[in-house]
Design an enzyme around this catalytic site. Structure first.
Site, PDB file in Angstrom:
ATOM      1  N   LEU A   1      50.987  -8.499  14.392  1.00 26.06           N
ATOM      2  CA  LEU A   1      51.410  -9.160  13.157  1.00 26.06           C
ATOM      3  C   LEU A   1      51.660  -8.150  12.046  1.00 26.06           C
ATOM      4  CD1 LEU A   1      49.079 -12.290  13.259  1.00 26.06           C
ATOM      5  CD2 LEU A   1      51.472 -12.092  13.975  1.00 26.06           C
TER       6      LEU A   1
ATOM      7  N   TYR B   1      35.548   2.062  15.585  1.00 28.17           N
ATOM      8  CA  TYR B   1      35.572   0.994  14.598  1.00 28.17           C
ATOM      9  C   TYR B   1      34.215   0.851  13.917  1.00 28.17           C
ATOM     10  CZ  TYR B   1      39.792  -0.312  17.226  1.00 28.17           C
ATOM     11  OH  TYR B   1      41.000  -0.297  17.864  1.00 28.17           O
TER      12      TYR B   1
ATOM     13  N   GLY C   1      49.237  -7.585   8.996  1.00 24.98           N
ATOM     14  CA  GLY C   1      49.223  -8.637   7.988  1.00 24.98           C
ATOM     15  C   GLY C   1      50.535  -8.856   7.280  1.00 24.98           C
TER      16      GLY C   1
END
Length: 333
Positions: free
Chosen positions: A207, A56, A210
């Site tokens: 989720l 990341y 998004g």
């Protein structure tokens, strides 16, 4: 619902925090001050599982987590990942999958330095390097446990068969892969394998990157470097088709008295006690909203309705493009 969930030798909050968004993948990351506030807010609001990776931001996310949270190290379980990281080439930094033991040992030392810690609680093999037997990579991670560099071993994006092979080599604490209302692949075999082996299942992108909160709108405005631009589900045509799926979810959310994001996370929490979702966000408001899912109770009828609204084949478009799909080992419908 219990206030904690079991992650190998640890008890953690039922919802953790995926830290990737703060440095990587979804366009321009937030300024350090905003990211710092969000990490400390998560800690203040009871999050005790923080998830990062060497990949990341090509080390930037681990550096951020270390700078902000090192002084609070005893308050949370720290997870990071190896086996997929940025490597400097003549034309710039590129993502490389490398599961060779020497590489994993070196990556761990780099992660410990960036995270400003003596030990990582849970260290995942981010991707299985299919040029290296899974037993060889996991054996190297087991050696890091014996050396006191890490406390437990995890796997990311692998199948039930690979999990069982790896677990026979060294005890696996957690398996992490994408799982949400619109990505049901773990239900093919991995969820059951985790339950049978006593392995926690950590759900990333709970989720749907998004999509499920219903606030994404048009995908035309996504940043040029947003990883969703390369994902089939987020092409304009497929996205427009997928938006219709939210209509039924809104009805259930209204009935349950919660937001779409809270409904989606509550669905995961109700699926099984060994599931731990790790939503990511750059928004303080969304962080609090997500954690509010812990107070949402769904009836058996509501769970059944959600399953009917979002079956395994509901989403238009594949999870990954053809290149990225070759990098994972997960079962597919």
């Amino acid at each position: 619902m219990s206030s904690t969930r079991t992650l190998g030798p640890f008890q953690v909050s039922p919802i953790g925090l995926g830290c990737m968004n703060l440095s990587h993948a979804y366009g321009q990351p937030p300024a350090f001050e905003q990211a710092e506030r969000l990490l400390l807010q998560a800690l203040d609001e009871g999050v005790t599982l923080f998830d990062t990776a060497a990949l990341y931001g090509f080390g930037a996310n681990e550096t951020l987590v270390g700078q902000v949270l090192a002084k609070h190290r005893q308050k949370f379980v720290l997870a990071s990942k190896c086996g997929m990281q940025g490597v400097q080439f003549s034309d710039g930094i590129r993502r490389v999958i490398d599961g060779r033991p020497a590489t994993l040992r070196a990556t761990c030392e780099d992660s410990l330095r960036r995270l400003q810690t003596d030990v990582i609680d849970l260290y995942y093999l981010h991707r299985w390097d299919k040029q290296v037997p899974i037993e060889e990579s996991v054996g190297a991670l087991g050696d890091l446990v014996h050396a006191g560099k890490i406390r437990s071993v995890g796997l990311s994006e692998v199948s039930a068969a690979t999990l069982r092979r790896a677990n026979a080599e060294f005890q696996i604490t957690a398996l992490q892969t994408e799982y949400s209302l619109w990505t049901r692949n773990p239900e093919i075999a991995v969820l059951d394998a985790c339950r049978d082996l006593g392995v926690a299942f950590v759900a990333f992108s709970p989720l749907a990157r998004g999509f499920l909160p219903g606030t994404l709108g048009s995908v035309d405005g996504l940043d040029a470097k947003d990883i969703r631009r390369a994902m089939p589900r987020f092409t304009p045509g497929n996205h427009a088709t997928n938006l219709a799926l939210l209509n039924g979810l809104r009805e259930v959310a209204a009935e349950a008295g919660c937001s779409l994001a809270q409904l989606s996370l509550a669905w995961l929490l109700h699926r099984a006690p060994h599931i731990i979702p790790i939503p990511g966000t750059t928004s303080a408001e969304h962080l609090s909203e997500n954690l509010g899912a812990l107070a949402v109770n769904l009836s058996a009828a509501q769970m059944a309705k959600l399953d009917a609204l979002m079956p395994s084949n509901a989403a238009a478009g594949a999870r990954y493009n053809s290149i990225n799909q070759t990098e994972v080992d997960t079962e597919d419908f």
